[in-house]
Write an enzyme that holds these catalytic residues in place. Sequence first.
Site, PDB file in Angstrom:
ATOM      1  CE  LYS A 113     -14.207  -9.277 -40.075  1.00  0.00           C
ATOM      2  NZ  LYS A 113     -12.877  -9.279 -40.467  1.00  0.00           N
TER       3      LYS A 113
ATOM      4  CB  SER B 165     -16.762  -8.466 -36.768  1.00  0.00           C
ATOM      5  OG  SER B 165     -17.605  -7.335 -36.480  1.00  0.00           O
TER       6      SER B 165
ATOM      7  CE1 TYR C 180     -16.604  -6.709 -41.709  1.00  0.00           C
ATOM      8  CE2 TYR C 180     -17.924  -6.317 -39.807  1.00  0.00           C
ATOM      9  CZ  TYR C 180     -16.864  -6.521 -40.334  1.00  0.00           C
ATOM     10  OH  TYR C 180     -15.694  -6.626 -39.624  1.00  0.00           O
TER      11      TYR C 180
END
Length: 376
Positions: free
Chosen positions: A162, A134, A158
């Site tokens: 990643k 991402s 989040y």
Amino acid sequence: MPSMAEENHILVTGGAGEEAFMVIVIDNLNNSSEEAVKRVRELVGAVHDMERRCTWPSLGDLRNKYDIEKLFSANKYDGNIVIFDAVIHFAGLKAVGESVAYPFRYFDNNLIGLINLCQTMVKYNCKKLVFSSSATVYGQPEKIPFVEDFDLKAINPYGRTKLFLEEIARNIANIDAEWGTILLRYFNPVAAHESGRLGEDPKGIPNNLMPYIQQVAVGRLPKLNIYGHDYSTKDGTVIRDYIHVMDLADGHVAALRKLFTTKNIGCTAYNLGTVRGASVLEMVAAFEKASGKKIPVKLCLRRPGDATAVFASTLKAEKELGWKLSNSVLFLSTPRKKVRAKKITLPANRAPINRVISPIRVGISVKSQGRPTMQL
């Protein structure tokens, strides 16, 4: 350079796909449906022998090592043992706001899932990985568009998962030269397959912008909450890169080709995107123009973990992967030819999908199901 085999066997976590590959899917259906795999078969089976090439062996969760072990050790097709040549890893949770509220849920799901997967891949000598990462790993870069060698400064749980997973992939490649890993960094996939049969319709209240707008448009939700309207952008809302899902799919196929045709690739990152950003209010206006529906909005306070403006340079992917954009995105970019909007009507309990069809688009590629982050 080594050439691709006539038919390579690809494990896809969290989705479905096709190309010159036999595809096997594993998914826990947390935010997806087995119907997606069925529709892929229906769409391209006659042309690409998809009934044979795309299979759904069983429901599985990457956090459960037994599920992965069972898939690798006993995966049979037509009576033959299938040895996976590569893995495309889509599976994972992917909402910024939810990750701020429930960080341990993201650590558990995203980190443990890939660690278990890589351990099993090593055991069965499968050492080619396309990791659907991402652009959140960049945080809020000092300059935009960002490039692959920028500092990585994720600013929400989040994005940090990643970032941690990218570092794990780099460490594995550093200690074992047989590994080849491509990290694909991107933001918001939007739109749908040109047939309208494959699109985004998540379970529950969407965490992604476009399905949320769609559900407001059909009355399933009363309004769109926009988190933050005082950012230093032209309309005060955050700016993100919105990429057509079919272009994103092509990027994953291009990454696979790179892995099968390049020796000693190590662990390499590529950005995918449109090289321009769009604000939340621009996306709302574009949807209203395409659909003829007025979208009620509520301007809310900023949400923790959101960056102001982020979009990517894709020069590296264009040069090294041979990837380029082929689709316009929701009337925000200027197509080479006239585009037309088409509204796909689904059953009453499903939201319609509004998307742009470009007549210059030909062929069918991998379909990713419910992958990277979206910002509201």
